[in-house]
Design a protein around this motif. Structure first.
Motif, mmCIF file in Angstrom:
data_model
loop_
_atom_site.group_PDB
_atom_site.id
_atom_site.type_symbol
_atom_site.label_atom_id
_atom_site.label_comp_id
_atom_site.label_asym_id
_atom_site.label_seq_id
_atom_site.Cartn_x
_atom_site.Cartn_y
_atom_site.Cartn_z
ATOM 1 N N TRP A 36 28.305 -36.203 -10.979
ATOM 2 C CA TRP A 36 27.876 -36.557 -9.622
ATOM 3 C C TRP A 36 29.129 -36.592 -8.741
ATOM 4 C CZ3 TRP A 36 23.092 -36.966 -7.612
ATOM 5 C CH2 TRP A 36 22.009 -37.167 -8.480
ATOM 6 N N PHE A 37 28.975 -36.044 -7.551
ATOM 7 C CA PHE A 37 30.049 -36.024 -6.570
ATOM 8 C C PHE A 37 29.511 -36.503 -5.231
ATOM 9 C CE2 PHE A 37 33.480 -33.807 -8.807
ATOM 10 C CZ PHE A 37 32.787 -33.318 -9.900
ATOM 11 N N ARG A 38 30.405 -37.012 -4.414
ATOM 12 C CA ARG A 38 30.031 -37.484 -3.083
ATOM 13 C C ARG A 38 30.928 -36.809 -2.047
ATOM 14 N NH1 ARG A 38 30.945 -42.932 -3.512
ATOM 15 N NH2 ARG A 38 33.148 -42.728 -2.900
ATOM 16 N N GLN A 39 30.313 -36.427 -0.939
ATOM 17 C CA GLN A 39 31.076 -35.871 0.178
ATOM 18 C C GLN A 39 30.706 -36.593 1.445
ATOM 19 O OE1 GLN A 39 30.876 -31.595 0.725
ATOM 20 N NE2 GLN A 39 32.880 -31.636 1.728
ATOM 21 N N ALA A 40 31.675 -37.299 2.001
ATOM 22 C CA ALA A 40 31.481 -37.992 3.270
ATOM 23 C C ALA A 40 31.813 -37.030 4.410
ATOM 24 C CB ALA A 40 32.376 -39.222 3.327
ATOM 25 N N PRO A 41 31.294 -37.300 5.595
ATOM 26 C CA PRO A 41 31.555 -36.411 6.740
ATOM 27 C C PRO A 41 33.045 -36.225 6.989
ATOM 28 C CG PRO A 41 29.814 -37.950 7.264
ATOM 29 C CD PRO A 41 30.368 -38.381 5.941
ATOM 30 N N GLY A 42 33.464 -34.971 7.067
ATOM 31 C CA GLY A 42 34.859 -34.663 7.345
ATOM 32 C C GLY A 42 35.805 -34.881 6.191
ATOM 33 N N LYS A 43 35.278 -35.158 5.011
ATOM 34 C CA LYS A 43 36.137 -35.438 3.863
ATOM 35 C C LYS A 43 35.820 -34.490 2.716
ATOM 36 C CE LYS A 43 36.972 -40.294 4.919
ATOM 37 N NZ LYS A 43 36.975 -41.677 4.370
ATOM 38 N N GLU A 44 36.744 -34.418 1.779
ATOM 39 C CA GLU A 44 36.544 -33.575 0.619
ATOM 40 C C GLU A 44 35.517 -34.185 -0.332
ATOM 41 O OE1 GLU A 44 41.010 -31.558 0.299
ATOM 42 O OE2 GLU A 44 40.334 -32.995 -1.212
ATOM 43 N N ARG A 45 34.955 -33.309 -1.133
ATOM 44 C CA ARG A 45 34.039 -33.746 -2.180
ATOM 45 C C ARG A 45 34.834 -34.536 -3.221
ATOM 46 N NH1 ARG A 45 30.736 -28.905 -4.200
ATOM 47 N NH2 ARG A 45 29.302 -29.453 -2.530
ATOM 48 N N ARG A 46 34.280 -35.686 -3.599
ATOM 49 C CA ARG A 46 35.002 -36.558 -4.526
ATOM 50 C C ARG A 46 34.147 -36.899 -5.742
ATOM 51 N NH1 ARG A 46 38.482 -41.121 -1.537
ATOM 52 N NH2 ARG A 46 39.466 -40.994 -3.574
ATOM 53 N N PHE A 47 34.808 -37.029 -6.861
ATOM 54 C CA PHE A 47 34.148 -37.354 -8.122
ATOM 55 C C PHE A 47 33.567 -38.762 -8.081
ATOM 56 C CE2 PHE A 47 33.361 -37.347 -12.567
ATOM 57 C CZ PHE A 47 33.778 -38.575 -13.070
ATOM 58 N N VAL A 48 32.366 -38.899 -8.650
ATOM 59 C CA VAL A 48 31.717 -40.206 -8.729
ATOM 60 C C VAL A 48 31.551 -40.625 -10.186
ATOM 61 C CG1 VAL A 48 29.613 -41.491 -8.248
ATOM 62 C CG2 VAL A 48 30.503 -39.895 -6.536
ATOM 63 N N ALA A 49 30.913 -39.758 -10.976
ATOM 64 C CA ALA A 49 30.650 -40.088 -12.377
ATOM 65 C C ALA A 49 30.281 -38.812 -13.115
ATOM 66 C CB ALA A 49 29.539 -41.113 -12.500
ATOM 67 N N ALA A 50 30.412 -38.837 -14.440
ATOM 68 C CA ALA A 50 30.025 -37.696 -15.256
ATOM 69 C C ALA A 50 29.600 -38.183 -16.626
ATOM 70 C CB ALA A 50 31.175 -36.695 -15.378
ATOM 71 N N ILE A 51 28.846 -37.336 -17.325
ATOM 72 C CA ILE A 51 28.348 -37.692 -18.642
ATOM 73 C C ILE A 51 28.337 -36.459 -19.533
ATOM 74 C CG2 ILE A 51 25.929 -37.339 -17.948
ATOM 75 C CD1 ILE A 51 25.258 -39.772 -19.784
ATOM 76 N N ALA A 52 28.740 -36.657 -20.793
ATOM 77 C CA ALA A 52 28.729 -35.564 -21.761
ATOM 78 C C ALA A 52 27.324 -35.414 -22.325
ATOM 79 C CB ALA A 52 29.727 -35.856 -22.879
ATOM 80 N N PRO A 53 26.931 -34.203 -22.671
ATOM 81 C CA PRO A 53 25.525 -33.957 -22.996
ATOM 82 C C PRO A 53 25.078 -34.514 -24.338
ATOM 83 C CG PRO A 53 26.804 -31.967 -23.291
ATOM 84 C CD PRO A 53 27.717 -32.965 -22.673
ATOM 85 N N ILE A 54 25.917 -34.469 -25.354
ATOM 86 C CA ILE A 54 25.485 -34.868 -26.690
ATOM 87 C C ILE A 54 25.927 -36.300 -26.992
ATOM 88 C CG2 ILE A 54 25.572 -34.331 -29.134
ATOM 89 C CD1 ILE A 54 24.165 -32.232 -27.379
ATOM 90 N N SER A 55 27.194 -36.586 -26.799
ATOM 91 C CA SER A 55 27.725 -37.912 -27.131
ATOM 92 C C SER A 55 27.292 -38.983 -26.150
ATOM 93 C CB SER A 55 29.252 -37.868 -27.173
ATOM 94 O OG SER A 55 29.781 -37.631 -25.880
ATOM 95 N N GLY A 56 26.998 -38.554 -24.916
ATOM 96 C CA GLY A 56 26.665 -39.528 -23.884
ATOM 97 C C GLY A 56 27.869 -40.264 -23.329
ATOM 98 N N ILE A 57 29.067 -39.814 -23.701
ATOM 99 C CA ILE A 57 30.286 -40.431 -23.165
ATOM 100 C C ILE A 57 30.301 -40.263 -21.650
ATOM 101 C CG2 ILE A 57 32.796 -40.253 -23.082
ATOM 102 C CD1 ILE A 57 32.721 -39.427 -26.011
ATOM 103 N N THR A 58 30.707 -41.313 -20.952
ATOM 104 C CA THR A 58 30.686 -41.313 -19.489
ATOM 105 C C THR A 58 32.080 -41.545 -18.908
ATOM 106 O OG1 THR A 58 30.202 -43.682 -19.445
ATOM 107 C CG2 THR A 58 28.320 -42.170 -19.388
ATOM 108 N N ALA A 59 32.226 -41.148 -17.663
ATOM 109 C CA ALA A 59 33.455 -41.397 -16.917
ATOM 110 C C ALA A 59 33.085 -41.717 -15.478
ATOM 111 C CB ALA A 59 34.381 -40.178 -16.959
ATOM 112 N N TYR A 60 33.887 -42.567 -14.855
ATOM 113 C CA TYR A 60 33.613 -43.005 -13.491
ATOM 114 C C TYR A 60 34.882 -42.967 -12.654
ATOM 115 C CZ TYR A 60 29.307 -44.839 -15.496
ATOM 116 O OH TYR A 60 28.094 -44.957 -16.137
ATOM 117 N N ALA A 61 34.676 -42.785 -11.359
ATOM 118 C CA ALA A 61 35.780 -42.967 -10.437
ATOM 119 C C ALA A 61 36.133 -44.455 -10.390
ATOM 120 C CB ALA A 61 35.386 -42.477 -9.046
ATOM 121 N N ASP A 62 37.367 -44.744 -10.058
ATOM 122 C CA ASP A 62 37.784 -46.146 -9.980
ATOM 123 C C ASP A 62 36.909 -46.940 -9.009
ATOM 124 O OD1 ASP A 62 41.375 -45.466 -10.282
ATOM 125 O OD2 ASP A 62 39.792 -45.637 -11.786
#
Length: 125
Positions: A36-62
């Motif tokens: 998942w990514f977020r883009q605010a007006p006038g700003k670059e697209r930024r990482f929000v969260a991600a998940i691996a398909p099999i393990s379900g391991i996740t990662a998040y933006a600070d």
């Protein structure tokens, strides 16, 4: 080819919650990491969260760690983003995307190949 459709965005007051959904069709859902990514007006697209398909391991933006939760339902080919304690800084267009390297959770949008159209989230303060 993968087709992604996001839903669940809207207007919410600060402190509130929303759950976004990303429905995927096309190739087998478990072939991709999902982000998942977020883009605010006038700003670059930024990482929000991600998940691996099999393990379900996740990662998040600070900025989202502890407030957002990414999950998936392989049977429904859907990935979710549960967002809570929302602030005005969370406002933007939220897009989901696929990363063909399913063993690596990437925070860079350049590693993702298929994107949905996005869903608008507006947090009023």
């Amino acid at each position: 080819q993968v087709h992604l459709v996001e839903s669940g965005g809207g207007l919410v007051q600060a402190g509130g919650s929303l759950r976004l959904s990303c429905a995927a069709s096309g190739q087998t859902f478990d072939m991709y990491s999902m982000g998942w990514f977020r883009q605010a007006p006038g700003k670059e697209r930024r990482f929000v969260a991600a998940i691996a398909p099999i393990s379900g391991i996740t990662a998040y933006a600070d900025s989202t760690e502890g407030r957002f939760t990414i999950s998936k339902d392989n049977a429904k080919n859907t990935v979710y983003l549960q967002m809570s304690s929302l602030t005005a800084e969370d406002t933007g267009v939220y897009s989901c995307a696929t990363n063909p390297n399913r063993d690596y959770i990437s925070r860079s949008p350049t590693d993702y190949n298929y994107w949905g159209q996005g869903t608008q989230v507006t947090v009023s303060s």
